[in-house]
Design an enzyme around this catalytic site. Structure first.
Site, PDB file in Angstrom:
ATOM      1  N   ARG A 227      -9.760 -12.138 -39.547  1.00 46.34           N
ATOM      2  CA  ARG A 227      -9.762 -13.124 -40.620  1.00 46.34           C
ATOM      3  C   ARG A 227      -8.943 -14.335 -40.190  1.00 46.34           C
ATOM      4  O   ARG A 227      -7.895 -14.198 -39.545  1.00 46.34           O
ATOM      5  CB  ARG A 227      -9.173 -12.535 -41.914  1.00 46.34           C
ATOM      6  CG  ARG A 227     -10.136 -11.663 -42.690  1.00 46.34           C
ATOM      7  CD  ARG A 227     -11.332 -12.461 -43.242  1.00 46.34           C
ATOM      8  NE  ARG A 227     -12.296 -11.654 -43.984  1.00 46.34           N
ATOM      9  CZ  ARG A 227     -13.415 -11.141 -43.485  1.00 46.34           C
ATOM     10  NH1 ARG A 227     -13.716 -11.318 -42.217  1.00 46.34           N
ATOM     11  NH2 ARG A 227     -14.256 -10.466 -44.253  1.00 46.34           N
ATOM     12  N   HIS A 275     -18.214 -17.608 -37.738  1.00 45.73           N
ATOM     13  CA  HIS A 275     -18.185 -16.267 -38.367  1.00 45.73           C
ATOM     14  C   HIS A 275     -19.486 -15.509 -38.078  1.00 45.73           C
ATOM     15  O   HIS A 275     -20.187 -15.058 -38.987  1.00 45.73           O
ATOM     16  CB  HIS A 275     -17.944 -16.379 -39.879  1.00 45.73           C
ATOM     17  CG  HIS A 275     -17.370 -15.120 -40.459  1.00 45.73           C
ATOM     18  ND1 HIS A 275     -16.410 -15.104 -41.447  1.00 45.73           N
ATOM     19  CD2 HIS A 275     -17.614 -13.803 -40.191  1.00 45.73           C
ATOM     20  CE1 HIS A 275     -16.101 -13.857 -41.750  1.00 45.73           C
ATOM     21  NE2 HIS A 275     -16.832 -13.046 -41.003  1.00 45.73           N
TER      22      HIS A 275
HETATM   23  P1  NDP Z   1     -10.568  -1.107 -40.848  1.00 47.87           P
HETATM   24  O1  NDP Z   1     -10.037  -1.113 -42.235  1.00 47.87           O
HETATM   25  O2  NDP Z   1     -11.326   0.072 -40.358  1.00 47.87           O
HETATM   26  O3  NDP Z   1      -9.351  -1.355 -39.822  1.00 47.87           O
HETATM   27  C1  NDP Z   1      -8.314  -2.253 -40.090  1.00 47.87           C
HETATM   28  C2  NDP Z   1      -7.241  -2.069 -39.044  1.00 47.87           C
HETATM   29  O4  NDP Z   1      -6.205  -3.017 -39.283  1.00 47.87           O
HETATM   30  C3  NDP Z   1      -6.595  -0.678 -39.103  1.00 47.87           C
HETATM   31  O5  NDP Z   1      -6.319  -0.225 -37.810  1.00 47.87           O
HETATM   32  C4  NDP Z   1      -5.297  -0.958 -39.863  1.00 47.87           C
HETATM   33  O6  NDP Z   1      -4.251  -0.060 -39.574  1.00 47.87           O
HETATM   34  C5  NDP Z   1      -4.954  -2.322 -39.331  1.00 47.87           C
HETATM   35  N1  NDP Z   1      -4.033  -3.022 -40.236  1.00 47.87           N
HETATM   36  C6  NDP Z   1      -4.236  -3.409 -41.507  1.00 47.87           C
HETATM   37  N2  NDP Z   1      -3.132  -4.008 -42.002  1.00 47.87           N
HETATM   38  C7  NDP Z   1      -2.217  -3.986 -41.010  1.00 47.87           C
HETATM   39  C8  NDP Z   1      -0.884  -4.452 -40.905  1.00 47.87           C
HETATM   40  N3  NDP Z   1      -0.246  -5.057 -41.923  1.00 47.87           N
HETATM   41  N4  NDP Z   1      -0.229  -4.258 -39.745  1.00 47.87           N
HETATM   42  C9  NDP Z   1      -0.842  -3.635 -38.709  1.00 47.87           C
HETATM   43  N5  NDP Z   1      -2.113  -3.175 -38.730  1.00 47.87           N
HETATM   44  C10 NDP Z   1      -2.791  -3.352 -39.888  1.00 47.87           C
HETATM   45  O7  NDP Z   1     -11.437  -2.428 -40.720  1.00 47.87           O
HETATM   46  P2  NDP Z   1     -12.568  -2.762 -39.645  1.00 47.87           P
HETATM   47  O8  NDP Z   1     -12.100  -2.358 -38.311  1.00 47.87           O
HETATM   48  O9  NDP Z   1     -13.891  -2.269 -40.119  1.00 47.87           O
HETATM   49  O10 NDP Z   1     -12.607  -4.365 -39.762  1.00 47.87           O
HETATM   50  C11 NDP Z   1     -11.467  -5.150 -39.468  1.00 47.87           C
HETATM   51  C12 NDP Z   1     -11.658  -6.556 -39.981  1.00 47.87           C
HETATM   52  O11 NDP Z   1     -12.588  -7.255 -39.166  1.00 47.87           O
HETATM   53  C13 NDP Z   1     -12.278  -6.643 -41.385  1.00 47.87           C
HETATM   54  O12 NDP Z   1     -11.297  -6.490 -42.387  1.00 47.87           O
HETATM   55  C14 NDP Z   1     -12.862  -8.029 -41.385  1.00 47.87           C
HETATM   56  O13 NDP Z   1     -11.871  -8.904 -41.883  1.00 47.87           O
HETATM   57  C15 NDP Z   1     -13.119  -8.329 -39.918  1.00 47.87           C
HETATM   58  N6  NDP Z   1     -14.547  -8.456 -39.603  1.00 47.87           N
HETATM   59  C16 NDP Z   1     -15.011  -9.656 -39.114  1.00 47.87           C
HETATM   60  C17 NDP Z   1     -16.331  -9.805 -38.766  1.00 47.87           C
HETATM   61  C18 NDP Z   1     -16.835 -11.062 -38.149  1.00 47.87           C
HETATM   62  O14 NDP Z   1     -18.043 -11.252 -38.054  1.00 47.87           O
HETATM   63  N7  NDP Z   1     -15.966 -11.930 -37.676  1.00 47.87           N
HETATM   64  C19 NDP Z   1     -17.316  -8.711 -38.960  1.00 47.87           C
HETATM   65  C20 NDP Z   1     -16.724  -7.480 -39.410  1.00 47.87           C
HETATM   66  C21 NDP Z   1     -15.377  -7.377 -39.728  1.00 47.87           C
HETATM   67  P3  NDP Z   1      -4.390   1.524 -39.827  1.00 47.87           P
HETATM   68  O15 NDP Z   1      -5.355   2.003 -38.788  1.00 47.87           O
HETATM   69  O16 NDP Z   1      -3.036   2.012 -39.612  1.00 47.87           O
HETATM   70  O17 NDP Z   1      -4.941   1.680 -41.218  1.00 47.87           O
END
Ligand code: NDP
Length: 312
Positions: A227, A275
């Site tokens: 993001r 995006h």
């Molecule tokens: P997930 O929810 O599966 O994974 C999110 C990851 O971020 C997890 O490993 C989580 O930790 C970690 N995380 C969240 N908050 C924190 C924090 N404060 N500190 C450290 N680590 C943190 O999401 P996805 O992998 O499916 O997707 C990730 C993001 O990618 C989406 O939220 C979206 O914003 C973006 N996205 C962008 C796209 C694009 O086209 N550009 C397409 C698809 C997604 P933990 O494992 O410990 O829970």
């Protein structure tokens, strides 16, 4: 048989017949209608599959059971001040999304490695710029922020290219061949290329600022496909101009679309994409929705559930 009325707002009204065909194949009992269809009875709506739902609209469906995000992020839903309480929100997670995100990040990391900006500039000015390439992936370290559905696949794909890959997430874990750091600072210190795959939460907003950029090795590159709010853009641009950063490859911005007068569009060390990093076919997303509903019918937890307390 799975029954109910699914309201869809994803891809424009013209996409409805394709959505209907995708769901007919996997959940024939589910009626699929378009978001703005005036003939839909609000009481009949049981599920929605949405991207950027109009604020206030979800509160109009008293029998809504599940809100499905048509993409991995849910910030476009949770920003609604009138979001109905107690209705579960499910994030979209498909193999296709992780695969396409992996392809994008590999493209970006390889472009940074091989100085894609210089190559593009040479072509733009019709200059035969046959420069020496000093590095291979084997001597570059990539740090992946976020090791969720996408980050884990991306980390494996980068490793397959020969990069040394480490990662960082909120909760500690073990991943084969990938060092998982418990502190962001130690990840930053060891990342020649930093990859952002984090959701937008109060904790991640503005996380990559001047001070944290300074912790990266001089000449490092940044890829962001999570993001846009993760990065403080004026700090990133200043670090590129000062030479502390070598390049940035960015797919996400805050706000989107990136305004036409934003300096990122014309910066010689920034690659802007709109995006487009990750995508999944409607068929794959329909299958994911139905798999989640089937799990719920079996009495299991809905998968990929948004948890308000952690913000994603
Ligand atoms: P997930 O929810 O599966 O994974 C999110 C990851 O971020 C997890 O490993 C989580 O930790 C970690 N995380 C969240 N908050 C924190 C924090 N404060 N500190 C450290 N680590 C943190 O999401 P996805 O992998 O499916 O997707 C990730 C993001 O990618 C989406 O939220 C979206 O914003 C973006 N996205 C962008 C796209 C694009 O086209 N550009 C397409 C698809 C997604 P933990 O494992 O410990 O829970």
């Amino acid at each position: 048989m799975m029954r109910g009325l699914l309201l869809v707002k994803s891809g424009g009204a013209a996409a409805l017949p394709e959505w209907q065909a995708c769901f007919a194949g996997v959940a024939p009992g589910l009626e699929v209608r378009w978001w703005d269809d005036p003939t839909v009875d609000p009481d009949a709506v049981t599920h929605v599959l949405v991207w950027e739902p109009t604020p206030g609209r979800l509160a109009r469906y008293p029998n809504l059971r599940v809100i499905f995000s048509s993409a991995a992020g849910v910030d476009h839903i949770t920003c609604d001040p009138d979001l109905p309480r107690g209705v579960p929100i499910v994030r979209m997670a498909t193999e296709e999304t992780a695969q396409t995100m992996g392809e994008y990040v590999c493209l970006a990391a390889l472009s940074i490695l091989r100085d894609g900006n210089r190559l593009a500039a040479a072509q733009a000015s019709r200059r035969w710029d046959s420069f020496e390439q000093p590095h291979t992936a084997l001597d570059k370290r990539v740090g992946v922020m976020g090791l969720g559905n996408i980050g884990q696949v991306v980390a494996r794909m980068l490793r397959g290219l020969g990069f040394t890959v480490s990662g960082w997430a909120r909760t500690p874990r073990k991943l084969d061949g990938i060092e998982v750091h418990s502190s962001l600072d130690s990840l930053l210190a060891e990342s020649d290329i930093l990859v952002g795959l984090l959701p937008e939460t109060p904790q991640t907003r503005g996380l990559i600022d001047r001070e944290r950029i300074r912790r990266l090795p001089r000449g490092a590159g940044i890829v962001n496909a999570g993001r846009g709010s993760l990065i403080v853009m004026p700090d990133l641009i200043a670090a590129l101009d000062e030479g502390h950063l070598g390049a940035a490859y960015l797919d996400v911005f805050d706000p989107e679309p990136l305004p036409a007068d934003h300096p990122a569009w014309r910066h010689p060390r920034i690659t802007v994409t709109s995006h487009v990093a990750g995508f999944a076919s409607r068929r794959a997303r329909a299958r994911a929705v139905v798999a989640a509903l089937e799990a719920q019918e079996r009495g299991e937890m809905l998968p990929n559930l948004y948890q308000a307390d952690r913000g994603y």
